[in-house]
Motif scaffolding. Structure first.
Motif, PDB file in Angstrom:
ATOM      1  N   GLN A   1       0.817  -1.213   0.000  1.00 64.30           N
ATOM      2  CA  GLN A   1       0.000   0.000   0.000  1.00 64.30           C
ATOM      3  C   GLN A   1       0.858   1.274   0.000  1.00 64.30           C
ATOM      4  O   GLN A   1       0.541   2.234  -0.708  1.00 64.30           O
ATOM      5  N   ASN A   2       1.918   1.292   0.784  1.00 59.88           N
ATOM      6  CA  ASN A   2       2.794   2.467   0.800  1.00 59.88           C
ATOM      7  C   ASN A   2       3.539   2.622  -0.516  1.00 59.88           C
ATOM      8  O   ASN A   2       3.763   3.743  -0.976  1.00 59.88           O
ATOM      9  N   ALA A   3       3.911   1.531  -1.135  1.00 59.66           N
ATOM     10  CA  ALA A   3       4.582   1.593  -2.432  1.00 59.66           C
ATOM     11  C   ALA A   3       3.651   2.192  -3.484  1.00 59.66           C
ATOM     12  O   ALA A   3       4.079   3.021  -4.295  1.00 59.66           O
ATOM     13  N   LEU A   4       2.394   1.777  -3.455  1.00 60.98           N
ATOM     14  CA  LEU A   4       1.430   2.328  -4.401  1.00 60.98           C
ATOM     15  C   LEU A   4       1.311   3.842  -4.253  1.00 60.98           C
ATOM     16  O   LEU A   4       1.225   4.566  -5.247  1.00 60.98           O
ATOM     17  N   LYS A   5       1.325   4.326  -3.022  1.00 65.98           N
ATOM     18  CA  LYS A   5       1.265   5.767  -2.773  1.00 65.98           C
ATOM     19  C   LYS A   5       2.469   6.485  -3.365  1.00 65.98           C
ATOM     20  O   LYS A   5       2.390   7.649  -3.729  1.00 65.98           O
ATOM     21  N   CYS A   6       3.596   5.771  -3.448  1.00 64.50           N
ATOM     22  CA  CYS A   6       4.829   6.342  -3.989  1.00 64.50           C
ATOM     23  C   CYS A   6       4.971   6.102  -5.487  1.00 64.50           C
ATOM     24  O   CYS A   6       5.956   6.516  -6.094  1.00 64.50           O
ATOM     25  N   GLY A   7       4.010   5.391  -6.071  1.00 59.97           N
ATOM     26  CA  GLY A   7       4.033   5.126  -7.500  1.00 59.97           C
ATOM     27  C   GLY A   7       5.028   4.054  -7.921  1.00 59.97           C
ATOM     28  O   GLY A   7       5.498   4.052  -9.057  1.00 59.97           O
ATOM     29  N   VAL A   8       5.365   3.156  -7.002  1.00 60.28           N
ATOM     30  CA  VAL A   8       6.265   2.050  -7.334  1.00 60.28           C
ATOM     31  C   VAL A   8       5.577   0.724  -7.025  1.00 60.28           C
ATOM     32  O   VAL A   8       4.540   0.685  -6.375  1.00 60.28           O
ATOM     33  N   SER A   9       6.187  -0.341  -7.486  1.00 62.89           N
ATOM     34  CA  SER A   9       5.621  -1.671  -7.289  1.00 62.89           C
ATOM     35  C   SER A   9       6.410  -2.429  -6.231  1.00 62.89           C
ATOM     36  O   SER A   9       7.634  -2.437  -6.256  1.00 62.89           O
ATOM     37  N   ARG A  10       5.716  -3.062  -5.321  1.00 64.18           N
ATOM     38  CA  ARG A  10       6.323  -3.944  -4.305  1.00 64.18           C
ATOM     39  C   ARG A  10       5.514  -5.208  -4.273  1.00 64.18           C
ATOM     40  O   ARG A  10       4.278  -5.166  -4.254  1.00 64.18           O
ATOM     41  N   ARG A  11       6.206  -6.330  -4.266  1.00 61.86           N
ATOM     42  CA  ARG A  11       5.555  -7.636  -4.160  1.00 61.86           C
ATOM     43  C   ARG A  11       6.314  -8.456  -3.125  1.00 61.86           C
ATOM     44  O   ARG A  11       7.027  -9.392  -3.481  1.00 61.86           O
TER      45      ARG A  11
END
Length: 64
Positions: free
Chosen positions: A36-46
């Motif tokens: 969720q925090n990555a999405l706010k930063c415009g990056v992808s995390r898996r």
């Protein structure tokens, strides 16, 4: 939060373990927080939940 340009490596592992320790989160809660925090930063995390859980249990990522 800090994010590099990868998506499933050491950064996600370390951040997950930190969140679990610092905020008493489960592995899945920590992984979701990172996503969720990555999405706010415009990056992808898996975050790799299986690796996180394995490390939490065995304190290793190896096959030993």
């Amino acid at each position: 939060m800090y994010y590099n340009t990868g998506g499933e490596g050491r950064t996600g592992m370390v951040l997950s373990l930190y969140l679990m320790h610092r905020y008493d989160l489960s592995a899945s809660e920590a992984a979701e927080e990172i996503v969720q925090n990555a999405l706010k930063c415009g990056v992808s995390r898996r975050p790799n939940l299986k690796k996180i859980e394995k490390f939490e249990t065995t304190k290793t990522l190896g096959s030993h």
